[in-house]
Design a protein around this motif. Sequence first.
Motif, PDB file in Angstrom:
ATOM      1  N   ASP A 206     -25.146  22.230  50.157  1.00 21.81           N
ATOM      2  CA  ASP A 206     -24.183  23.304  50.437  1.00 21.81           C
ATOM      3  C   ASP A 206     -22.757  22.781  50.393  1.00 21.81           C
ATOM      4  O   ASP A 206     -21.847  23.470  49.898  1.00 21.81           O
ATOM      5  N   LYS A 209     -21.683  22.369  46.775  1.00 20.10           N
ATOM      6  CA  LYS A 209     -21.369  23.667  46.168  1.00 20.10           C
ATOM      7  C   LYS A 209     -19.996  24.165  46.627  1.00 20.10           C
ATOM      8  O   LYS A 209     -19.226  24.724  45.833  1.00 20.10           O
ATOM      9  N   GLY A 210     -19.682  23.964  47.918  1.00 11.74           N
ATOM     10  CA  GLY A 210     -18.366  24.378  48.424  1.00 11.74           C
ATOM     11  C   GLY A 210     -17.232  23.611  47.761  1.00 11.74           C
ATOM     12  O   GLY A 210     -16.185  24.197  47.431  1.00 11.74           O
ATOM     13  N   VAL A 213     -16.549  25.019  44.317  1.00 15.11           N
ATOM     14  CA  VAL A 213     -15.770  26.261  44.375  1.00 15.11           C
ATOM     15  C   VAL A 213     -14.296  25.953  44.630  1.00 15.11           C
ATOM     16  O   VAL A 213     -13.404  26.558  44.023  1.00 15.11           O
ATOM     17  N   SER A 239     -17.267  32.509  47.378  1.00 18.88           N
ATOM     18  CA  SER A 239     -18.147  31.630  46.594  1.00 18.88           C
ATOM     19  C   SER A 239     -17.693  31.453  45.153  1.00 18.88           C
ATOM     20  O   SER A 239     -18.238  30.604  44.447  1.00 18.88           O
TER      21      SER A 239
END
Length: 252
Positions: A206, A209-210, A213, A239
């Motif tokens: 996670d 992924k952040g 972004v 997101s």
Amino acid sequence: MSSFRKALKSKQRDHKERSQLGFRKHLGLLEKKKDYKLRADDHHRKEKTLMALRKKAMDKNPDEFNFKMIRNQLQDGVHVIKPKEEVMTEEQKKMMRTQDIRYVEMKRVSEMNKIERMKSELHLLDVNEKKKNKHVFYMDSKKEVKHFNLARHLNTVPELVGRAYNRPTIETLETKSIAGEVAHWRIKKLAQERELQYRRLSQRIDREKGMFVISQKIQTRKDLQDKLKKVKVCEETKSTSAVYKFEAKRKR
């Protein structure tokens, strides 16, 4: 006592204030005492404000320094704050944003390497032996389905049928010694540790992924500094970054 007051109040006549005379209607409504009271209070409030300002001006030290003396300028008889000078050019801002992107990308690559290392250590085993996939066996007749024995079909002991991994056969159990922990409490503790590792792996995924972004949003802001015609296609969300369509420009 209250009933007596009510009786007196009922006997009193309602007082009606007279309206403006007919030949004076062109002057407007007749001023009542409540109107005069509001006007008088406003007048006294303005007088007090003027007296306070005069006192403040008399007590002021003309030699006292104030930062607004150098930060303000006079334009058309009005004091306005001087605009701050730009300390960075557009190229410098682009370079700063590029450095931000490089730092985020460096941290993202570091997280990706840690994720791959954890995946190789955990071998993606099922946490607490939870079965995510199904194993289907096909039989030729209903009689075989009725007398089907899963342990005999897999050639293992019934205690290991529920495992999706590390399921040795009967020949392996007879010929080789079991390596590792066999105590029930120790196996349970190892399962808890494995679950904790999977939770940490999920958090790192996670986080990666952040960061991806964030790098996309920084790159979008950097591209918006170019003086090209653009149209927004999609709004920015938590997101995803905003999507713009730029005008095609031929490069020399």
